[in-house]
Enzyme design. Structure first.
Site, PDB file in Angstrom:
ATOM      1  N   GLU A  23       0.822  -1.206   0.000  1.00  0.00           N
ATOM      2  CA  GLU A  23       0.000   0.000   0.000  1.00  0.00           C
ATOM      3  C   GLU A  23       0.855   1.255   0.000  1.00  0.00           C
ATOM      4  O   GLU A  23       0.494   2.272  -0.591  1.00  0.00           O
ATOM      5  CB  GLU A  23      -0.931  -0.007   1.212  1.00  0.00           C
ATOM      6  CG  GLU A  23      -1.909   1.153   1.226  1.00  0.00           C
ATOM      7  CD  GLU A  23      -2.880   1.094   2.387  1.00  0.00           C
ATOM      8  OE1 GLU A  23      -3.759   1.968   2.448  1.00  0.00           O
ATOM      9  OE2 GLU A  23      -2.777   0.183   3.234  1.00  0.00           O
ATOM     10  N   SER A  76      -0.414   7.594   8.527  1.00  0.00           N
ATOM     11  CA  SER A  76      -0.279   9.049   8.471  1.00  0.00           C
ATOM     12  C   SER A  76       1.182   9.452   8.250  1.00  0.00           C
ATOM     13  O   SER A  76       2.115   8.701   8.556  1.00  0.00           O
ATOM     14  CB  SER A  76      -0.806   9.685   9.758  1.00  0.00           C
ATOM     15  OG  SER A  76       0.070   9.421  10.835  1.00  0.00           O
ATOM     16  N   ASN A  77       1.372  10.665   7.720  1.00  0.00           N
ATOM     17  CA  ASN A  77       2.728  11.150   7.479  1.00  0.00           C
ATOM     18  C   ASN A  77       3.553  11.217   8.765  1.00  0.00           C
ATOM     19  O   ASN A  77       4.770  11.028   8.748  1.00  0.00           O
ATOM     20  CB  ASN A  77       2.676  12.525   6.817  1.00  0.00           C
ATOM     21  CG  ASN A  77       2.242  12.445   5.358  1.00  0.00           C
ATOM     22  OD1 ASN A  77       2.015  11.344   4.830  1.00  0.00           O
ATOM     23  ND2 ASN A  77       2.143  13.579   4.705  1.00  0.00           N
ATOM     24  N   GLU A  78       2.886  11.511   9.892  1.00  0.00           N
ATOM     25  CA  GLU A  78       3.599  11.545  11.179  1.00  0.00           C
ATOM     26  C   GLU A  78       4.155  10.170  11.522  1.00  0.00           C
ATOM     27  O   GLU A  78       5.302  10.032  11.981  1.00  0.00           O
ATOM     28  CB  GLU A  78       2.668  12.040  12.277  1.00  0.00           C
ATOM     29  CG  GLU A  78       2.304  13.517  12.190  1.00  0.00           C
ATOM     30  CD  GLU A  78       1.233  13.816  11.161  1.00  0.00           C
ATOM     31  OE1 GLU A  78       0.968  14.997  10.883  1.00  0.00           O
ATOM     32  OE2 GLU A  78       0.639  12.848  10.620  1.00  0.00           O
TER      33      GLU A  78
END
Length: 394
Positions: free
Chosen positions: A246, A379-381
């Site tokens: 993914e 998430s990007n974090e």
């Protein structure tokens, strides 16, 4: 790393171009141009998948033994680049790129024989049951319960933001089978029938005014134990394997095509003469070029049999942020036309004329839809935490 194509690769590129020129109908090309999401409407993605399947090209990354073309890394890159250049509709990734490779890696002989041909043909259309109201980026806190009852699991709970659940006849999901230990240790990976009694889908209309995601509720839904992939309580290992597919790279060809359309629209509208806009456009071009080079390095590593490691997290983050930057530029090009809501005009084959230039017809819905790129797939974090830990040793 040699970026020049060999004679064999050039011949393959020409073969792909000829196939696309011959097979992409005007309606499919129009659908590709007017897409507002990475998830294409089923009425266009499935016909295109069937055409590709007839050629043996529906699943570029699948090995020949499971019905794929058996292409190498560079062939897959060339195919993706040519599809983006031609404006082909994207295929639904949940079956071909997510659960399919998981079944290959963890499924039983029976599961492979049954599901893989149906994924290739499009007979089974899948959705992903991961996120829940209290389990998004912290997926391990999921609470959908699966209680063993003889040869079945009985599911109770819900899933949230389930893309295309209203069209899917199959779902792969994570469910809680043990709550006594570490959260990751009590999760099981299940395949289920969306038409099973007790499954209910409720639509969520997005900011873009589109029905793409859903809530899915489970009330005493019985799932055969034969639908379990991997061992009970070992679903977290299976899920991590899926996330590699993914989050992987391959976004540069689509980004380059989107950037070219944005530049052409800006030139047609005269905005490209604005110095501040040209600077931001140049920044986006540099960012996309850097992503392309990173993807080539990953291709080189994979071709040499190496593991790219945390590169998938880096490319997922950079690809999403670059896409959002280009979306912002196209909204700026659209100007006042970006505020006009015209969903009928965005439908391929519609006789509803667009208000304003067609090149900016999808600018605002794309911008709104792609805000989710900072969250979906991890998430990007979370991705930056992975990079900090594995690359910087923090």
């Amino acid at each position: 790393m040699n970026l020049d194509l060999s004679d064999e690769e050039l011949a393959f590129r020409d073969e792909v171009r000829a196939f696309l020129d011959q097979s992409l109908t005007p309606e499919l090309r129009e659908a590709g141009r007017r897409a507002t999401s990475v998830f294409m409407d089923k009425r266009y993605s499935l016909p295109w998948q069937r055409l590709l399947h007839a050629r043996g090209w529906a699943a570029p990354s699948w090995p020949k033994q499971y019905g794929g073309p058996g292409w190498n890394e560079m062939q897959r890159h060339i195919f993706a680049a040519e599809c983006a250049r031609a404006g082909a509709p994207s295929l639904a990734p949940m079956g071909l790129r997510m659960v399919g490779p998981v079944i290959m890696g963890f499924g039983t002989v029976e599961q492979k024989a049954y599901y893989l041909p149906r994924i290739l043909s499009g007979e089974d259309y899948w959705c992903q049951g991961y996120s829940e109201p209290g389990a998004g980026s912290d997926l391990a806190s999921l609470k959908l319960r699966a209680v063993r009852d003889g040869d079945h699991y009985v599911l109770n709970g819900s899933k949230l933001w389930t893309t295309h659940a209203h069209w899917a006849n199959r779902m792969f999901c994570l469910a809680r089978t043990d709550a006594s230990g570490k959260p990751q240790a009590g999760i099981t990976f299940l395949l289920l029938d969306m038409e099973a009694p007790g499954v209910r889908v409720r639509p969520i209309i997005t900011l873009a005014g589109e029905h793409e995601v859903n809530e899915v509720f489970f009330e005493d839904v019985r799932v055969p134990v034969s639908g379990r992939v991997g061992e009970e309580n070992q679903g977290w290992t299976v899920a991590k394997h899926l996330l590699e597919f993914e989050r992987g790279g391959g976004s540069a060809p689509g980004l380059k095509a989107l950037l070219e359309r944005t530049r052409a629209a800006a030139e047609a509208g005269g905005l490209v003469s604005d110095g501040a806009f040209r600077r931001r456009l140049a920044e986006a071009e540099v960012m996309v070029q850097a992503i392309e080079m990173s993807e080539h390095r990953v291709l080189a590593a994979l071709s040499a049999g190496k593991n790219p490691g945390p590169a998938s997290s880096m490319l997922k983050t950079q690809g999403g942020e670059a896409m959002q930057l280009v979306d912002e530029l196209l909204v700026e090009v659209a100007g006042a036309y970006g505020a006009v809501d015209q969903p009928l005009a965005r439908v391929a084959g519609s006789n509803q004329a667009a208000v304003g230039p067609e090149a900016v017809l999808t600018a605002m819905p794309r911008y709104l839809n792609d805000r989710a790129a900072s969250i979906y797939g991890g998430s990007n974090e979370i991705q930056r935490d992975i990079m900090a830990r594995l690359v910087l040793g923090l």
